[in-house]
Scaffold this motif. Sequence first.
Motif, PDB file in Angstrom:
ATOM      1  N   SER A  16      42.754  13.838 -35.539  1.00  0.00           N
ATOM      2  CA  SER A  16      42.978  14.319 -34.168  1.00  0.00           C
ATOM      3  C   SER A  16      41.752  15.079 -33.665  1.00  0.00           C
ATOM      4  CB  SER A  16      44.246  15.177 -34.075  1.00  0.00           C
ATOM      5  OG  SER A  16      44.093  16.422 -34.712  1.00  0.00           O
ATOM      6  N   GLN A  17      41.114  15.841 -34.540  1.00  0.00           N
ATOM      7  CA  GLN A  17      39.881  16.534 -34.170  1.00  0.00           C
ATOM      8  C   GLN A  17      38.789  15.517 -33.866  1.00  0.00           C
ATOM      9  OE1 GLN A  17      39.200  18.972 -37.626  1.00  0.00           O
ATOM     10  NE2 GLN A  17      40.686  20.517 -36.990  1.00  0.00           N
ATOM     11  N   ASP A  18      38.682  14.502 -34.711  1.00  0.00           N
ATOM     12  CA  ASP A  18      37.675  13.457 -34.496  1.00  0.00           C
ATOM     13  C   ASP A  18      37.912  12.727 -33.172  1.00  0.00           C
ATOM     14  OD1 ASP A  18      36.581  14.132 -36.949  1.00  0.00           O
ATOM     15  OD2 ASP A  18      37.448  12.403 -38.007  1.00  0.00           O
ATOM     16  N   GLU A  19      39.177  12.432 -32.881  1.00  0.00           N
ATOM     17  CA  GLU A  19      39.508  11.760 -31.618  1.00  0.00           C
ATOM     18  C   GLU A  19      39.068  12.614 -30.432  1.00  0.00           C
ATOM     19  OE1 GLU A  19      40.670   8.794 -30.750  1.00  0.00           O
ATOM     20  OE2 GLU A  19      41.202   8.016 -32.718  1.00  0.00           O
ATOM     21  N   ALA A  20      39.359  13.911 -30.491  1.00  0.00           N
ATOM     22  CA  ALA A  20      38.972  14.802 -29.400  1.00  0.00           C
ATOM     23  C   ALA A  20      37.461  14.791 -29.213  1.00  0.00           C
ATOM     24  CB  ALA A  20      39.478  16.222 -29.664  1.00  0.00           C
ATOM     25  N   ILE A  21      36.736  14.907 -30.303  1.00  0.00           N
ATOM     26  CA  ILE A  21      35.271  14.917 -30.236  1.00  0.00           C
ATOM     27  C   ILE A  21      34.751  13.581 -29.724  1.00  0.00           C
ATOM     28  CG2 ILE A  21      33.170  14.986 -31.644  1.00  0.00           C
ATOM     29  CD1 ILE A  21      34.690  17.109 -33.392  1.00  0.00           C
ATOM     30  N   ASP A  22      35.285  12.478 -30.272  1.00  0.00           N
ATOM     31  CA  ASP A  22      34.830  11.147 -29.853  1.00  0.00           C
ATOM     32  C   ASP A  22      35.091  10.897 -28.370  1.00  0.00           C
ATOM     33  OD1 ASP A  22      33.988  10.683 -32.432  1.00  0.00           O
ATOM     34  OD2 ASP A  22      35.661   9.342 -32.949  1.00  0.00           O
ATOM     35  N   LEU A  23      36.173  11.468 -27.845  1.00  0.00           N
ATOM     36  CA  LEU A  23      36.498  11.296 -26.431  1.00  0.00           C
ATOM     37  C   LEU A  23      35.756  12.303 -25.543  1.00  0.00           C
ATOM     38  CD1 LEU A  23      40.336  10.571 -26.696  1.00  0.00           C
ATOM     39  CD2 LEU A  23      38.494   8.940 -26.174  1.00  0.00           C
ATOM     40  N   GLY A  24      34.986  13.196 -26.171  1.00  0.00           N
ATOM     41  CA  GLY A  24      34.208  14.170 -25.413  1.00  0.00           C
ATOM     42  C   GLY A  24      35.018  15.351 -24.926  1.00  0.00           C
ATOM     43  N   HIS A  25      36.146  15.621 -25.588  1.00  0.00           N
ATOM     44  CA  HIS A  25      36.994  16.741 -25.184  1.00  0.00           C
ATOM     45  C   HIS A  25      36.687  17.970 -26.029  1.00  0.00           C
ATOM     46  CE1 HIS A  25      39.823  13.310 -23.919  1.00  0.00           C
ATOM     47  NE2 HIS A  25      39.059  13.660 -22.904  1.00  0.00           N
ATOM     48  N   ASP A  26      36.714  19.127 -25.405  1.00  0.00           N
ATOM     49  CA  ASP A  26      36.455  20.358 -26.146  1.00  0.00           C
ATOM     50  C   ASP A  26      37.767  21.080 -26.457  1.00  0.00           C
ATOM     51  OD1 ASP A  26      37.001  21.118 -23.573  1.00  0.00           O
ATOM     52  OD2 ASP A  26      35.182  22.301 -23.291  1.00  0.00           O
ATOM     53  N   PHE A  27      38.835  20.318 -26.623  1.00  0.00           N
ATOM     54  CA  PHE A  27      40.155  20.833 -26.966  1.00  0.00           C
ATOM     55  C   PHE A  27      40.893  19.761 -27.757  1.00  0.00           C
ATOM     56  CE2 PHE A  27      40.422  18.496 -23.066  1.00  0.00           C
ATOM     57  CZ  PHE A  27      41.561  17.712 -23.222  1.00  0.00           C
ATOM     58  N   ILE A  28      41.906  20.191 -28.508  1.00  0.00           N
ATOM     59  CA  ILE A  28      42.783  19.258 -29.208  1.00  0.00           C
ATOM     60  C   ILE A  28      44.178  19.468 -28.639  1.00  0.00           C
ATOM     61  CG2 ILE A  28      43.770  18.539 -31.423  1.00  0.00           C
ATOM     62  CD1 ILE A  28      41.284  19.862 -32.728  1.00  0.00           C
ATOM     63  N   GLY A  29      44.658  18.451 -27.961  1.00  0.00           N
ATOM     64  CA  GLY A  29      45.995  18.502 -27.379  1.00  0.00           C
ATOM     65  C   GLY A  29      46.958  17.646 -28.164  1.00  0.00           C
ATOM     66  N   THR A  30      48.197  17.623 -27.701  1.00  0.00           N
ATOM     67  CA  THR A  30      49.195  16.802 -28.383  1.00  0.00           C
ATOM     68  C   THR A  30      48.837  15.328 -28.302  1.00  0.00           C
ATOM     69  OG1 THR A  30      50.602  16.782 -26.405  1.00  0.00           O
ATOM     70  CG2 THR A  30      51.076  18.461 -28.083  1.00  0.00           C
ATOM     71  N   GLU A  31      48.084  14.936 -27.264  1.00  0.00           N
ATOM     72  CA  GLU A  31      47.643  13.548 -27.174  1.00  0.00           C
ATOM     73  C   GLU A  31      46.704  13.203 -28.322  1.00  0.00           C
ATOM     74  OE1 GLU A  31      45.061  15.965 -24.276  1.00  0.00           O
ATOM     75  OE2 GLU A  31      47.063  16.051 -25.144  1.00  0.00           O
ATOM     76  N   HIS A  32      45.857  14.161 -28.722  1.00  0.00           N
ATOM     77  CA  HIS A  32      44.954  13.933 -29.847  1.00  0.00           C
ATOM     78  C   HIS A  32      45.731  13.943 -31.164  1.00  0.00           C
ATOM     79  CE1 HIS A  32      42.349  15.759 -26.658  1.00  0.00           C
ATOM     80  NE2 HIS A  32      41.717  14.620 -26.890  1.00  0.00           N
ATOM     81  N   LEU A  33      46.740  14.837 -31.266  1.00  0.00           N
ATOM     82  CA  LEU A  33      47.591  14.836 -32.459  1.00  0.00           C
ATOM     83  C   LEU A  33      48.277  13.481 -32.614  1.00  0.00           C
ATOM     84  CD1 LEU A  33      49.303  18.355 -32.338  1.00  0.00           C
ATOM     85  CD2 LEU A  33      47.538  17.582 -33.938  1.00  0.00           C
ATOM     86  N   LEU A  34      48.775  12.947 -31.499  1.00  0.00           N
ATOM     87  CA  LEU A  34      49.422  11.637 -31.529  1.00  0.00           C
ATOM     88  C   LEU A  34      48.447  10.568 -32.027  1.00  0.00           C
ATOM     89  CD1 LEU A  34      51.889   9.848 -30.866  1.00  0.00           C
ATOM     90  CD2 LEU A  34      50.921   9.594 -28.566  1.00  0.00           C
ATOM     91  N   LEU A  35      47.232  10.581 -31.498  1.00  0.00           N
ATOM     92  CA  LEU A  35      46.229   9.601 -31.928  1.00  0.00           C
ATOM     93  C   LEU A  35      45.920   9.747 -33.420  1.00  0.00           C
ATOM     94  CD1 LEU A  35      43.799   9.754 -28.868  1.00  0.00           C
ATOM     95  CD2 LEU A  35      45.537   8.011 -29.359  1.00  0.00           C
ATOM     96  N   GLY A  36      45.847  10.975 -33.895  1.00  0.00           N
ATOM     97  CA  GLY A  36      45.616  11.205 -35.321  1.00  0.00           C
ATOM     98  C   GLY A  36      46.746  10.671 -36.179  1.00  0.00           C
ATOM     99  N   LEU A  37      47.974  10.825 -35.698  1.00  0.00           N
ATOM    100  CA  LEU A  37      49.127  10.314 -36.437  1.00  0.00           C
ATOM    101  C   LEU A  37      49.134   8.791 -36.474  1.00  0.00           C
ATOM    102  CD1 LEU A  37      51.869  12.767 -35.119  1.00  0.00           C
ATOM    103  CD2 LEU A  37      50.939  12.674 -37.451  1.00  0.00           C
ATOM    104  N   VAL A  38      48.870   8.169 -35.328  1.00  0.00           N
ATOM    105  CA  VAL A  38      48.852   6.705 -35.270  1.00  0.00           C
ATOM    106  C   VAL A  38      47.741   6.160 -36.159  1.00  0.00           C
ATOM    107  CG1 VAL A  38      48.546   4.682 -33.779  1.00  0.00           C
ATOM    108  CG2 VAL A  38      49.834   6.643 -32.942  1.00  0.00           C
TER     109      VAL A  38
END
Length: 181
Positions: A16-38
Motif C-alpha cells: 500500500s505504501q508502494d502504491e501510494a508512492i508509485d501513484l505520486g501520493h504523499d499519503f496512504i489512504g484506504t484506497e492504497h490499503l485496498l490496492l495493497g490487499l489486492v
Amino acid sequence: MFEFFTDRARHAVSLSQDEAIDLGHDFIGTEHLLLGLVGTVPSTAGDVLREQGVELTRAREEAVCILEAAGIVAAGGQPAKDALSSLGINAGEIQRQADTSFGPGAFQYPRPAYTPDAKKALEHTLSEARALGQERFGTEHILLGMLAAGEGRGLEVLAALEVDPDGLREAVLTRVAREAW
C-alpha cells in the motif's frame, strides 16, 4: 501494532505504501490499503477480493479517478521537497546518493503518512481479529477493519467496481471459517 501482523499482512501494508508512492501520493489512504490487499498473492483478503471481481489494474484506475474527482492530484511529495529546498537541502541529490549506495528505490522521500480513514481502518483491524479470537492480524482482518470503519475512498473504489461491502464481509468471514477447519 505492526508486530502483531502476519508476514502477508505486513506485505500488504508495504504494498500500500508502494502504491501510494508509485501513484505520486504523499499519503496512504484506504484506497492504497485496498490496492495493497489486492496485490498480495496469495492472501485471504486478496483471494476473496479477486473472487469478487476486484482486479488490481482496474482498482488502481478507479482509485486514481476517485482521487482526481475529489481534486487530489499526484504531487509526488513535492511540497515536502520544496520545504527542504528552502532550507538548502536537495532531496533529489539525497535520492541519487541513496540509490547509488543502497540500490535504486531503496530510499523513498517523503514517506507517505496514513490518512485518518486509513488509521481508523487499521485500528478496526485489531477489533476484527480479536472478535474472531485471533492474536495475529492477517490480510483478512485489514479488509474487515476497512469495511467496519465504514468510510474512506477504498470503499468508494469497491462501490465503483460494484462490490457489495456486506457481501464482501460475508465472503471473508466464510473463508476465515473454512480455513479454521
